[in-house]
Design a protein around this motif. Structure first.
Motif, mmCIF file in Angstrom:
data_model
loop_
_atom_site.group_PDB
_atom_site.id
_atom_site.type_symbol
_atom_site.label_atom_id
_atom_site.label_comp_id
_atom_site.label_asym_id
_atom_site.label_seq_id
_atom_site.Cartn_x
_atom_site.Cartn_y
_atom_site.Cartn_z
ATOM 1 N N UNK A 91 0.837 -1.286 -0.138
ATOM 2 C CA UNK A 91 -0.284 -0.107 -0.012
ATOM 3 C C UNK A 91 0.848 1.082 -0.183
ATOM 4 N N UNK A 92 0.625 2.362 -0.960
ATOM 5 C CA UNK A 92 1.479 3.314 -1.073
ATOM 6 C C UNK A 92 0.981 4.252 0.147
ATOM 7 N N UNK A 93 1.284 5.608 -0.265
ATOM 8 C CA UNK A 93 1.144 6.733 0.923
ATOM 9 C C UNK A 93 -0.514 7.040 1.037
ATOM 10 N N UNK A 94 -0.809 7.496 2.194
ATOM 11 C CA UNK A 94 -2.348 8.103 2.302
ATOM 12 C C UNK A 94 -3.396 7.223 1.898
ATOM 13 N N UNK A 95 -3.075 5.979 1.851
ATOM 14 C CA UNK A 95 -4.482 5.257 1.494
ATOM 15 C C UNK A 95 -5.446 5.003 2.807
ATOM 16 N N UNK A 96 -6.826 4.970 2.652
ATOM 17 C CA UNK A 96 -7.711 4.916 3.879
ATOM 18 C C UNK A 96 -8.373 3.689 3.539
ATOM 19 N N UNK A 97 -8.438 2.618 4.691
ATOM 20 C CA UNK A 97 -8.934 1.393 4.623
ATOM 21 C C UNK A 97 -10.023 1.296 5.515
ATOM 22 N N UNK A 98 -11.228 1.130 5.423
ATOM 23 C CA UNK A 98 -12.461 1.278 6.026
ATOM 24 C C UNK A 98 -12.567 0.095 6.847
ATOM 25 N N UNK A 114 -0.688 -4.607 -5.441
ATOM 26 C CA UNK A 114 0.266 -3.611 -5.654
ATOM 27 C C UNK A 114 -0.736 -2.344 -5.541
ATOM 28 N N UNK A 115 -0.711 -1.244 -4.566
ATOM 29 C CA UNK A 115 -1.708 -0.259 -4.632
ATOM 30 C C UNK A 115 -0.915 1.050 -4.457
ATOM 31 N N UNK A 116 -1.186 2.035 -5.202
ATOM 32 C CA UNK A 116 -0.448 3.147 -5.075
ATOM 33 C C UNK A 116 -1.174 4.133 -4.065
ATOM 34 N N UNK A 117 -1.146 5.585 -4.256
ATOM 35 C CA UNK A 117 -1.292 6.452 -3.078
ATOM 36 C C UNK A 117 -2.781 6.976 -2.934
ATOM 37 N N UNK A 118 -3.175 7.175 -1.905
ATOM 38 C CA UNK A 118 -4.347 8.204 -1.627
ATOM 39 C C UNK A 118 -5.482 7.633 -2.180
ATOM 40 N N UNK A 119 -5.668 6.354 -2.110
ATOM 41 C CA UNK A 119 -6.996 5.349 -2.375
ATOM 42 C C UNK A 119 -7.931 5.315 -1.111
ATOM 43 N N UNK A 128 -3.091 -4.382 -9.714
ATOM 44 C CA UNK A 128 -2.494 -3.108 -9.584
ATOM 45 C C UNK A 128 -3.510 -2.144 -9.392
ATOM 46 N N UNK A 129 -3.395 -1.389 -8.555
ATOM 47 C CA UNK A 129 -4.447 -0.124 -8.370
ATOM 48 C C UNK A 129 -3.572 0.994 -8.286
ATOM 49 N N UNK A 130 -4.038 1.992 -9.266
ATOM 50 C CA UNK A 130 -3.070 3.437 -9.194
ATOM 51 C C UNK A 130 -3.437 4.237 -7.924
ATOM 52 N N UNK A 131 -3.556 5.430 -8.336
ATOM 53 C CA UNK A 131 -3.631 6.464 -7.287
ATOM 54 C C UNK A 131 -4.986 7.333 -7.340
ATOM 55 N N UNK A 132 -5.562 7.798 -6.003
ATOM 56 C CA UNK A 132 -6.548 8.621 -6.068
ATOM 57 C C UNK A 132 -7.827 8.067 -6.522
ATOM 58 N N UNK A 133 -7.878 6.654 -6.155
ATOM 59 C CA UNK A 133 -9.311 6.145 -6.307
ATOM 60 C C UNK A 133 -10.057 5.893 -5.322
ATOM 61 N N UNK A 134 -11.542 5.719 -5.657
ATOM 62 C CA UNK A 134 -12.527 5.677 -4.810
ATOM 63 C C UNK A 134 -13.416 4.149 -5.047
ATOM 64 N N UNK A 182 -6.613 2.302 -13.131
ATOM 65 C CA UNK A 182 -5.842 3.484 -13.388
ATOM 66 C C UNK A 182 -5.713 4.459 -12.270
ATOM 67 N N UNK A 183 -5.993 5.574 -12.507
ATOM 68 C CA UNK A 183 -5.915 6.761 -11.431
ATOM 69 C C UNK A 183 -7.390 7.511 -11.666
ATOM 70 N N UNK A 184 -7.735 7.929 -10.378
ATOM 71 C CA UNK A 184 -9.141 8.805 -10.352
ATOM 72 C C UNK A 184 -9.955 8.209 -10.784
ATOM 73 N N UNK A 185 -10.207 6.808 -10.390
ATOM 74 C CA UNK A 185 -11.443 6.010 -10.995
ATOM 75 C C UNK A 185 -12.422 5.859 -9.719
ATOM 76 N N UNK A 186 -13.641 5.937 -10.247
ATOM 77 C CA UNK A 186 -14.577 5.899 -8.937
ATOM 78 C C UNK A 186 -15.422 4.109 -9.276
ATOM 79 N N UNK A 187 -15.325 3.535 -8.120
ATOM 80 C CA UNK A 187 -16.001 2.312 -8.192
ATOM 81 C C UNK A 187 -17.194 2.373 -7.358
ATOM 82 N N UNK A 188 -18.256 2.024 -7.594
ATOM 83 C CA UNK A 188 -19.463 2.510 -6.594
ATOM 84 C C UNK A 188 -19.972 1.385 -6.124
ATOM 85 N N UNK A 189 -20.882 1.433 -5.119
ATOM 86 C CA UNK A 189 -21.548 0.392 -4.126
ATOM 87 C C UNK A 189 -21.839 -0.849 -4.873
#
Length: 263
Positions: A52-59, A81-86, A105-111, A125-132
């Protein structure tokens, strides 16, 4: 220094960067590395061979890097392999690769919203949103800034292009090109105009994409002929070039331009 709740179970081999927070009843298996500023909340589970990279939040209740749901997998060393801020919300599951030395593999800034699932060997990729409740089967690829809406289902090996969107409850058994909206079952319904505007596309860029979409999906031409005609046009924009290259690289085929509007 990492902050670890006394009820958490953390394997001695785990590498925790500064400012990592490990909440109550978290479990972290062996051979895991977690970057600075990441936060794992109550009951989160991190499987073996996960980075897990930097700044990830795992609920609470999310499971990241556990064994794949593949009867051919027998414990081989494979990776997540997970990037940052996911952000991984409650109940999200992400599984590691299904064969030795393969990776999810998961990039950065995904939700990743509640109860969404990313299967083995996916590429996000990056900045992807995967909904409920959205479900990605094995080996799915999702491009930058795509949106997979609630309760969508994506077949294994399908590719979702950059800036594409899947409407809620839709399915994809074939590739969804960049900039497009997928509806029903692999119906390429329209250009994702709202998504393009939100991502800063100006009028000229959007118009070029709309014209290419119309040629490919609404002209009645064979797909190959439409793509070839766009390819030989005097001025092909970078966005249209991306669309052409994506379609030509497809192995599963492209979703249909014809469909029935849901009543």
């Amino acid at each position: 220094m990492a902050i670890i709740h006394p009820t958490a179970i953390v394997d001695p081999s785990v590498h925790l960067a500064d400012d990592v927070e490990i909440g109550p009843h978290v479990f972290i298996d062996a051979d895991v590395a977690i970057g600075a500023g990441s936060r794992l909340m109550h009951g989160a589970h991190i499987g073996r061979w996960t980075t897990l990279g930097k700044g990830n939040q795992v609920f609470p209740g999310a499971v990241i890097g556990q064994s794949p749901q593949d009867i051919g997998y027998h414990g081989e060393e494979a990776y997540t392999v997970i990037g940052d801020n996911n952000i991984f919300r409650e109940g999200v599951t992400v599984h590691r690769g299904n064969r030795e030395n393969t990776s999810t593999i998961i990039g950065n800034n995904n939700y990743f919203m509640v109860n969404s699932h990313v299967a083995h060997n996916c590429r996000i990729g990056d900045h992807v949103i995967i909904v409920n409740g959205a479900l990605l089967a094995g080996h799915v690829e999702v491009g930058h800034r795509a949106i997979i809406s609630g309760n969508c289902q994506v077949h294994q090996f399908v590719r979702i292009g950059d800036y594409a969107m899947m409407r809620g409850g839709s399915g994809a058994t074939k590739d969804v090109p960049p900039f497009c909206i997928n509806d029903e079952m692999s119906w390429i319904r329209a250009v994702n105009l709202i998504g393009l505007r939100r991502n800063g596309f100006d009028t000229d860029r959007i118009l070029a994409v709309k014209r290419a979409f119309k040629k490919i999906f609404r002209s009645g031409m064979r797909l190959e002929d439409a793509v070839n005609e766009l390819d030989t046009a005097p001025a092909t924009t970078p966005d249209v070039r991306m669309l052409i290259d994506f379609i030509r690289a497809s192995k599963r085929g492209i979703g249909s331009g014809h469909g029935k509007i849901r009543e």
